[in-house]
Motif scaffolding. Structure first.
Motif, PDB file in Angstrom:
ATOM      1  N   SER A   9       2.499   1.211 -11.157  1.00 44.92           N
ATOM      2  CA  SER A   9       1.844   2.178 -10.277  1.00 44.92           C
ATOM      3  C   SER A   9       2.757   3.380 -10.079  1.00 44.92           C
ATOM      4  O   SER A   9       3.974   3.312 -10.318  1.00 44.92           O
ATOM      5  CB  SER A   9       1.530   1.541  -8.926  1.00 44.92           C
ATOM      6  OG  SER A   9       2.731   1.343  -8.182  1.00 44.92           O
ATOM      7  N   GLU A 126       7.010   9.114  -1.390  1.00 46.43           N
ATOM      8  CA  GLU A 126       6.659   8.805   0.000  1.00 46.43           C
ATOM      9  C   GLU A 126       7.012   9.976   0.914  1.00 46.43           C
ATOM     10  O   GLU A 126       6.256  10.344   1.803  1.00 46.43           O
ATOM     11  CB  GLU A 126       7.397   7.554   0.489  1.00 46.43           C
ATOM     12  CG  GLU A 126       7.265   6.342  -0.411  1.00 46.43           C
ATOM     13  CD  GLU A 126       8.487   6.203  -1.308  1.00 46.43           C
ATOM     14  OE1 GLU A 126       8.768   7.150  -2.087  1.00 46.43           O
ATOM     15  OE2 GLU A 126       9.159   5.172  -1.226  1.00 46.43           O
ATOM     16  N   ALA A 553      -8.085   5.200   1.500  1.00 44.42           N
ATOM     17  CA  ALA A 553      -6.805   4.789   0.922  1.00 44.42           C
ATOM     18  C   ALA A 553      -5.856   4.261   1.984  1.00 44.42           C
ATOM     19  O   ALA A 553      -4.980   3.445   1.689  1.00 44.42           O
ATOM     20  CB  ALA A 553      -6.173   5.970   0.186  1.00 44.42           C
ATOM     21  N   GLN A 555      -6.278   2.095   4.094  1.00 49.81           N
ATOM     22  CA  GLN A 555      -6.361   0.641   4.237  1.00 49.81           C
ATOM     23  C   GLN A 555      -5.377  -0.094   3.330  1.00 49.81           C
ATOM     24  O   GLN A 555      -5.026  -1.249   3.598  1.00 49.81           O
ATOM     25  CB  GLN A 555      -7.785   0.167   3.938  1.00 49.81           C
ATOM     26  CG  GLN A 555      -8.811   0.582   4.989  1.00 49.81           C
ATOM     27  CD  GLN A 555     -10.187   0.024   4.700  1.00 49.81           C
ATOM     28  OE1 GLN A 555     -10.415  -0.634   3.674  1.00 49.81           O
ATOM     29  NE2 GLN A 555     -11.128   0.261   5.606  1.00 49.81           N
ATOM     30  N   ASN A 556      -4.931   0.575   2.264  1.00 50.29           N
ATOM     31  CA  ASN A 556      -4.026  -0.077   1.313  1.00 50.29           C
ATOM     32  C   ASN A 556      -2.555   0.230   1.575  1.00 50.29           C
ATOM     33  O   ASN A 556      -1.683  -0.323   0.907  1.00 50.29           O
ATOM     34  CB  ASN A 556      -4.370   0.379  -0.112  1.00 50.29           C
ATOM     35  CG  ASN A 556      -5.792   0.039  -0.497  1.00 50.29           C
ATOM     36  OD1 ASN A 556      -6.274  -1.050  -0.209  1.00 50.29           O
ATOM     37  ND2 ASN A 556      -6.472   0.979  -1.146  1.00 50.29           N
ATOM     38  N   ILE A 557      -2.268   1.113   2.520  1.00 52.77           N
ATOM     39  CA  ILE A 557      -0.901   1.553   2.760  1.00 52.77           C
ATOM     40  C   ILE A 557      -0.269   0.716   3.863  1.00 52.77           C
ATOM     41  O   ILE A 557      -0.869   0.498   4.918  1.00 52.77           O
ATOM     42  CB  ILE A 557      -0.876   3.051   3.129  1.00 52.77           C
ATOM     43  CG1 ILE A 557      -1.475   3.879   1.972  1.00 52.77           C
ATOM     44  CG2 ILE A 557       0.539   3.514   3.444  1.00 52.77           C
ATOM     45  CD1 ILE A 557      -1.695   5.333   2.303  1.00 52.77           C
ATOM     46  N   ASP A 558       0.953   0.259   3.620  1.00 52.75           N
ATOM     47  CA  ASP A 558       1.623  -0.610   4.591  1.00 52.75           C
ATOM     48  C   ASP A 558       3.125  -0.549   4.291  1.00 52.75           C
ATOM     49  O   ASP A 558       3.580   0.219   3.445  1.00 52.75           O
ATOM     50  CB  ASP A 558       1.088  -2.036   4.453  1.00 52.75           C
ATOM     51  CG  ASP A 558       1.205  -2.840   5.751  1.00 52.75           C
ATOM     52  OD1 ASP A 558       2.124  -2.540   6.554  1.00 52.75           O
ATOM     53  OD2 ASP A 558       0.401  -3.757   5.959  1.00 52.75           O
ATOM     54  N   ASP A 560       6.466  -3.334   3.461  1.00 57.53           N
ATOM     55  CA  ASP A 560       6.754  -4.734   3.155  1.00 57.53           C
ATOM     56  C   ASP A 560       7.863  -5.258   4.067  1.00 57.53           C
ATOM     57  O   ASP A 560       8.299  -4.567   4.998  1.00 57.53           O
ATOM     58  CB  ASP A 560       7.107  -4.907   1.675  1.00 57.53           C
ATOM     59  CG  ASP A 560       8.377  -4.159   1.272  1.00 57.53           C
ATOM     60  OD1 ASP A 560       9.171  -3.788   2.168  1.00 57.53           O
ATOM     61  OD2 ASP A 560       8.583  -3.961   0.058  1.00 57.53           O
ATOM     62  N   VAL A 566       4.359   0.462   0.741  1.00 55.48           N
ATOM     63  CA  VAL A 566       3.587  -0.081  -0.375  1.00 55.48           C
ATOM     64  C   VAL A 566       2.165   0.459  -0.294  1.00 55.48           C
ATOM     65  O   VAL A 566       1.713   0.910   0.750  1.00 55.48           O
ATOM     66  CB  VAL A 566       3.570  -1.629  -0.363  1.00 55.48           C
ATOM     67  CG1 VAL A 566       4.957  -2.198  -0.562  1.00 55.48           C
ATOM     68  CG2 VAL A 566       2.980  -2.149   0.949  1.00 55.48           C
ATOM     69  N   GLY A 567       1.474   0.416  -1.451  1.00 53.42           N
ATOM     70  CA  GLY A 567       0.066   0.797  -1.489  1.00 53.42           C
ATOM     71  C   GLY A 567      -0.203   2.281  -1.541  1.00 53.42           C
ATOM     72  O   GLY A 567      -1.361   2.696  -1.452  1.00 53.42           O
TER      73      GLY A 567
END
Length: 569
Positions: A9, A126, A553, A555-558, A560, A566-567
């Motif tokens: 990715s 980021e 999008a 919803q996929n970002i977090d 770890d 991530v995401g």
């Protein structure tokens, strides 16, 4: 079909990169370390004093990266711009990249950020996509301060006699939020303010953002902010930020934001990231100051203009080049097989969904059926007296016969053409493109804007419609004619024009594919961005505050367990 490789990715590629210290990136760019103001480890502001120090150097050659009319998925202009900058280094040329900063609205929405992709990215991605050095927040704060001072003026007696029904200054936020498009403020007891209807736009649509992108110094920024028109009096006279006493404080908020941000590509090419105006209702280009800094340091400055050549590139040529005084040497037109297949009208492409299987089948006839769009964009660039270079952004699903069809179309139209595999191969994949661009820059050019500034506003609109879009003419509504007459009476007649229209077609109708003919540009109304320094015509229904989809999008970002993001694409 080209060889298919499975790539990590974009975020994984970016997080695995070994970044250089910015002092080393600056040294490679010829930027003295004393002009760097660090913001964390891998971003820095560039002190504008460098403009005076490098004033004796010949300016660099300017290259604008634009595209054919984009599909809903985009054709990879930013990625190509990054790849080209890296490709220049591969062939031994000194280049600096200047790009817009991504808005967090698309980052958390559906489009994704604007850091590039694959092995042609700005890093850390980021940092770029989330806050960077806070410029967007400064624009938001400055814009909303003016809105607050306007409403406070109404509350405290309205000494300027402002007509509350003729106020154009809304509030802004750097998040997609459709619920804020139309709001009523001042509800509640009398001390909560004057009740009136207004709304929010996304920060990228703010006139303050455009001013940041077009100003040439802190003093120029201060003057432009003062000229912002927020509305009109009952007698029809403009009311400015200067009259409200807001421009000085707005400038103080933006004092640091005016400085471009230095970052690097995956291959350590210097990149100046600055400002981020909308591409359909505003100029859609990175800052004049970033271009000026880059032009004093490198041999080539590579910048990107939003959407197709009819949109961001037209404004780059007619608005931004006039402000900067820089003359373009070449324009890169990004094209993809899927874009021309889409413009054939034979396929339906929907964001977030896979391409139709039949669109991936080898069929150069589908490419040829959409070729008029590429031809028209080549003509647009040539119409400005600039050398076009068609960059074929190669995808793994492309077939050799389809790529050759594009080459034949471009060469027959009088453009240089090169394939680029920068997404999977980084700089080496863009070396062919870099050589083609250098050759184009060596060709003599006769840059010419579409219109003269002393022509009537209606004539300027007509010329863009006919000479750039290929329309039969422009049809002004009674309101638009009234607006133009009033703006000329107010002394705004010598300003350039921006046409706010759909980016999905060269025409004003998003359903018209390829290169439409036999149509007339409908001008519904005309507005003045006096601080930014242009008049803009509304020719369609553009959203200035996007909304989130059912599965954004975000919803996929977090993060770890180690705290890494991530995401993020």
């Amino acid at each position: 079909m080209t060889t298919k490789r499975t790539l990590p990715s974009d975020l994984e590629i970016a997080q695995q990169a070994e970044l250089w210290p910015l002092t080393e990136v600056a040294r490679q760019a010829g930027l003295p370390a004393e002009h760097l103001i660090p913001y964390g480890r891998h971003a820095a502001k560039v002190d504008l004093g460098v403009l005076d120090e490098a004033s004796g150097r010949p300016p660099a050659r300017m290259i604008v990266v634009t595209a054919v009319t984009p599909t809903p998925l985009g054709e990879g202009k930013t990625t190509t711009a990054v790849g080209l900058a890296q490709g220049m280094a591969q062939i031994g040329e000194r280049a600096i990249l200047t790009l817009r900063q991504p808005s967090m609205g698309p980052t958390f929405g559906v489009k994704g950020g604007a850091a590039g992709g694959g092995y042609s990215q700005i890093v850390p991605m980021e940092t770029l996509n989330l806050h960077l050095t806070g410029d967007f927040h400064a624009v938001t704060a400055a814009h909303n301060l003016l809105a607050a001072m306007l409403d406070a003026h109404l509350f405290h007696g309205n000494a300027l006699n402002i007509d509350p029904g003729n106020i154009s200054w809304r509030r802004v936020l750097d998040i997609n939020d459709r619920a804020l498009r139309n709001v009523v403020i001042g509800l509640g007891p009398k001390e909560d303010g004057v009740t009136r209807q207004t709304g929010f736009d996304i920060t990228a649509a703010s006139e303050v953002m455009v001013i940041l992108s077009l100003c040439s110094s802190l003093a120029d920024l201060r003057a432009r902010l003062g000229r912002i028109v927020v509305g009109f009096t009952y007698g029809g006279q403009p009311v400015t930020a200067e009259q409200l006493g807001a421009a000085g404080a707005m400038t103080a908020i933006l004092r640091d934001a005016i400085q471009p941000n230095l970052m690097q590509t995956l291959e350590h090419t210097p990149a100046l990231i600055h400002a981020g105006p909308f591409g359909n209702i505003a100029t859609g280009n990175s800052s004049v100051l970033a271009d000026l800094v880059g032009s004093r340091l490198a041999d080539y400055v590579i910048t990107e203009a939003g959407f197709g050549a009819d949109m961001g590139a037209e404004r780059f040529f007619n608005v931004k080049c006039r402000v900067s005084g820089l003359t373009p040497s070449a324009a890169v037109l990004v094209v993809t097989v899927r874009a021309l297949k889409t413009h054939s009208g034979r396929f339906r492409v929907v964001p977030g969904r896979p391409l139709p299987p039949e669109m991936l089948a080898e069929n150069p006839g589908d490419v040829l059926a959409g070729a008029d769009n590429l031809r028209k964009h080549i003509d647009i660039v040539k119409g400005f007296g600039v050398s076009p270079v068609v960059a074929i952004n190669v995808f793994p699903t492309d077939h050799e016969s389809e790529l050759e069809a594009i080459r034949e179309i471009a060469e027959a139209a009088g453009a240089r053409v090169a394939r680029s595999t920068h997404v999977v191969d980084g700089g080496p994949g863009a070396a062919e493109l870099a050589r083609a661009v250098v050759a184009a820059c060596q060709q003599a050019s006769e840059f010419r804007p579409t219109y003269a500034l002393d022509e009537p506003l209606a004539t300027k609109l007509e010329k863009v419609a006919v000479q750039v879009y290929g329309a039969d003419g422009a049809e002004l509504s009674p309101q638009a004619s009234k607006d133009l007459k009033r703006f000329e009476e107010l002394g705004y007649g010598n300003l350039p024009v921006v046409i706010a229209k759909t980016h999905l077609s060269i025409s004003s109708d998003p359903k018209l594919r390829s290169a439409p003919t036999g149509w007339t540009l409908p001008v519904r109304e005309v507005r003045a961005a006096v601080g930014a320094g242009y008049i803009y015509a509304i020719c369609g229904d553009m959203r200035t505050m996007p909304g989130l989809g059912a599965t954004p999008a975000a919803q996929n970002i977090d993060i770890d367990e180690t705290g890494e993001i991530v995401g993020l694409f």
